[in-house]
Design an enzyme around this catalytic site. Structure first.
Site, mmCIF file in Angstrom:
data_model
loop_
_atom_site.group_PDB
_atom_site.id
_atom_site.type_symbol
_atom_site.label_atom_id
_atom_site.label_comp_id
_atom_site.label_asym_id
_atom_site.label_seq_id
_atom_site.Cartn_x
_atom_site.Cartn_y
_atom_site.Cartn_z
ATOM 1 N N ASP A 27 0.265 7.455 3.598
ATOM 2 C CA ASP A 27 -0.575 8.346 2.785
ATOM 3 C C ASP A 27 -1.906 8.639 3.481
ATOM 4 O O ASP A 27 -2.419 7.811 4.236
ATOM 5 C CB ASP A 27 -0.810 7.691 1.411
ATOM 6 C CG ASP A 27 -1.290 8.689 0.378
ATOM 7 O OD1 ASP A 27 -1.181 9.906 0.615
ATOM 8 O OD2 ASP A 27 -1.779 8.250 -0.682
ATOM 9 N N SER A 72 8.375 12.397 -1.307
ATOM 10 C CA SER A 72 8.800 11.849 -2.597
ATOM 11 C C SER A 72 9.478 12.925 -3.452
ATOM 12 O O SER A 72 9.331 14.126 -3.179
ATOM 13 C CB SER A 72 7.595 11.279 -3.354
ATOM 14 O OG SER A 72 6.823 12.329 -3.903
ATOM 15 N N SER A 73 10.172 12.474 -4.499
ATOM 16 C CA SER A 73 10.823 13.443 -5.390
ATOM 17 C C SER A 73 9.777 14.283 -6.128
ATOM 18 O O SER A 73 10.095 15.339 -6.667
ATOM 19 C CB SER A 73 11.755 12.726 -6.370
ATOM 20 O OG SER A 73 11.116 11.611 -6.959
ATOM 21 N N ASN A 75 6.947 15.284 -4.504
ATOM 22 C CA ASN A 75 6.237 16.119 -3.520
ATOM 23 C C ASN A 75 6.699 17.584 -3.524
ATOM 24 O O ASN A 75 6.033 18.452 -2.958
ATOM 25 C CB ASN A 75 6.348 15.541 -2.104
ATOM 26 C CG ASN A 75 5.472 14.317 -1.881
ATOM 27 O OD1 ASN A 75 5.796 13.402 -1.122
ATOM 28 N ND2 ASN A 75 4.320 14.277 -2.540
ATOM 29 N N SER A 195 3.485 4.943 -6.480
ATOM 30 C CA SER A 195 3.968 6.332 -6.495
ATOM 31 C C SER A 195 5.495 6.440 -6.445
ATOM 32 O O SER A 195 6.051 7.158 -5.612
ATOM 33 C CB SER A 195 3.342 7.136 -5.340
ATOM 34 O OG SER A 195 1.939 7.100 -5.417
ATOM 35 N N GLU A 206 5.390 -8.481 -1.108
ATOM 36 C CA GLU A 206 3.950 -8.631 -0.923
ATOM 37 C C GLU A 206 3.373 -7.232 -0.717
ATOM 38 O O GLU A 206 3.976 -6.407 -0.029
ATOM 39 C CB GLU A 206 3.653 -9.500 0.311
ATOM 40 C CG GLU A 206 4.113 -10.930 0.174
ATOM 41 C CD GLU A 206 3.405 -11.669 -0.965
ATOM 42 O OE1 GLU A 206 2.216 -11.409 -1.211
ATOM 43 O OE2 GLU A 206 4.072 -12.505 -1.609
HETATM 44 C C1 IPE Z 1 3.380 9.184 -1.839
HETATM 45 O O1 IPE Z 1 2.178 9.819 -1.540
HETATM 46 C C2 IPE Z 1 4.513 9.862 -1.166
HETATM 47 C C3 IPE Z 1 4.531 9.788 0.289
HETATM 48 C C4 IPE Z 1 3.707 9.116 1.041
HETATM 49 C C5 IPE Z 1 5.595 10.511 0.928
HETATM 50 P P1 IPE Z 1 1.551 10.923 -2.508
HETATM 51 O O2 IPE Z 1 0.279 11.347 -1.890
HETATM 52 O O3 IPE Z 1 2.536 11.976 -2.812
HETATM 53 O O4 IPE Z 1 1.281 10.064 -3.833
HETATM 54 P P2 IPE Z 1 0.330 10.374 -5.065
HETATM 55 O O5 IPE Z 1 0.718 11.716 -5.599
HETATM 56 O O6 IPE Z 1 -1.084 10.376 -4.557
HETATM 57 O O7 IPE Z 1 0.556 9.247 -6.016
HETATM 58 C C1 IPE Z 2 1.044 11.728 2.842
HETATM 59 O O1 IPE Z 2 -0.206 12.295 2.982
HETATM 60 C C2 IPE Z 2 2.151 12.652 3.281
HETATM 61 C C3 IPE Z 2 3.032 13.107 2.192
HETATM 62 C C4 IPE Z 2 2.936 12.785 0.945
HETATM 63 C C5 IPE Z 2 4.096 14.015 2.566
HETATM 64 P P1 IPE Z 2 -0.822 13.242 1.859
HETATM 65 O O2 IPE Z 2 -0.434 14.638 2.142
HETATM 66 O O3 IPE Z 2 -0.463 12.747 0.501
HETATM 67 O O4 IPE Z 2 -2.374 13.036 2.112
HETATM 68 P P2 IPE Z 2 -3.509 12.995 1.012
HETATM 69 O O5 IPE Z 2 -3.155 11.960 0.013
HETATM 70 O O6 IPE Z 2 -3.565 14.369 0.393
HETATM 71 O O7 IPE Z 2 -4.743 12.663 1.776
HETATM 72 MG MG MG Z 3 -1.342 11.454 -0.778
#
Ligand code: IPE
Ligand code: IPE
Ligand code: MG
Length: 247
Positions: A27, A72-73, A75, A195, A206
């Site tokens: 993330d 993720s589902s 996203n 998430s 852990e």
């Molecule tokens: C979780 O990250 C999914 C992935 C890293 C692929 P998100 O950025 O989508 O999670 P939320 O929406 O902040 O919880």
């Molecule tokens: C994780 O990074 C990648 C995916 C969820 C695909 P993010 O795109 O969620 O990055 P932030 O959370 O917006 O910084």
């Molecule tokens: Mg994110």
């Protein structure tokens, strides 16, 4: 979900300090890019480069399973253009790194419902799975269109059984059926939530949270997480005193 036959929870709690299975929530790509005045997609591109470095380090460390949350589902809710760019990047990364996984004898797997991904991505995923299916030592698992709730619903609908369902029936039908539960779950970027990631499999994992954004997470960051993991005591409901006895 399988556990080595000879291992009781008590023995697992005492066993080696290298986790068998590490799962990462990659993330912070968007925030990494924003801080640099770049587009979110540039953040994803930089993040994709770290995958290779972390896979190499994990193979070197003797980690058997590395599971990476890539999409993720939930996203799908992101702007259409970002989703499109992520799928394009997935395809490009598979083409770019696929050869290296084969060279390093890494078995490639996925969890999540990949049937919803673009056809060219599905084909590339299936081809890499096929080419690496006989490797046994290291496994790289990409979580794509993955969400624990969706996984559970799909698992329950797969169970063909009359009468009462037990945990084993569910575990055997999850996407992770043939994998050990994650020992360590790492989330980058400072967010302290799971998430929808491996919610059932993480019952005794852990958890390690770091403020580092995914594009800045490298081999030494992974090493730091592994050192922290080695200090943890996994009790599985037992007491510390019980774990010290030899039986
Ligand atoms: C979780 O990250 C999914 C992935 C890293 C692929 P998100 O950025 O989508 O999670 P939320 O929406 O902040 O919880
Ligand atoms: C994780 O990074 C990648 C995916 C969820 C695909 P993010 O795109 O969620 O990055 P932030 O959370 O917006 O910084
Ligand atoms: Mg994110």
């Amino acid at each position: 979900m399988i556990r080595r036959k000879t291992e009781t929870p008590k023995k697992i709690a005492r066993c080696g300090s290298i986790p068998r299975h590490v799962a990462i929530i990659m993330d912070g790509n968007g925030r990494w890019a924003k801080e640099r005045g770049l587009s979110r997609v540039s953040g994803h591109k930089e993040g994709a480069k770290r995958v290779l470095e972390v896979v190499e380090e994990s193979v070197k460390s003797g980690i058997e399973y590395l599971t990476l949350y890539a999409f993720s589902s939930e996203n799908w809710n992101r702007p259409k253009l970002e989703v499109k760019a992520l799928m394009k990047l997935l395809l490009a990364s598979l083409k770019k790194y696929g050869k290296l996984f084969i060279e390093k004898e890494v078995r490639f797997l996925t969890i999540g419902d990949i049937s919803a991904l673009p056809k060219d991505c599905q084909d590339a995923l299936n081809s890499l799975k096929k080419q690496t299916e006989n490797f046994t030592k290291s496994n790289l698992v990409l979580a794509l269109n993955y969400g624990s709730r969706d996984e559970l619903v799909r698992a329950v609908n797969k169970i063909e059984k009359k009468g009462k369902v037990c945990w084993k029936d569910i575990a055997e039908n999850l996407d992770t059926a043939k994998m050990p539960d994650p020992d360590l779950i790492i989330r980058t970027s400072g967010e302290m939530r799971l998430s929808n990631y491996l919610l059932l499999q993480s019952a005794y994992s852990e958890l390690y949270f770091t403020n580092v954004y995914w594009p800045d997470f490298n081999a030494s960051q992974l090493e730091k997480a592994l050192c922290e993991y080695a200090k943890r005591e996994r009790r599985y409901g037992f007491t510390t005193e019980q774990l010290k006895t030899n039986d």
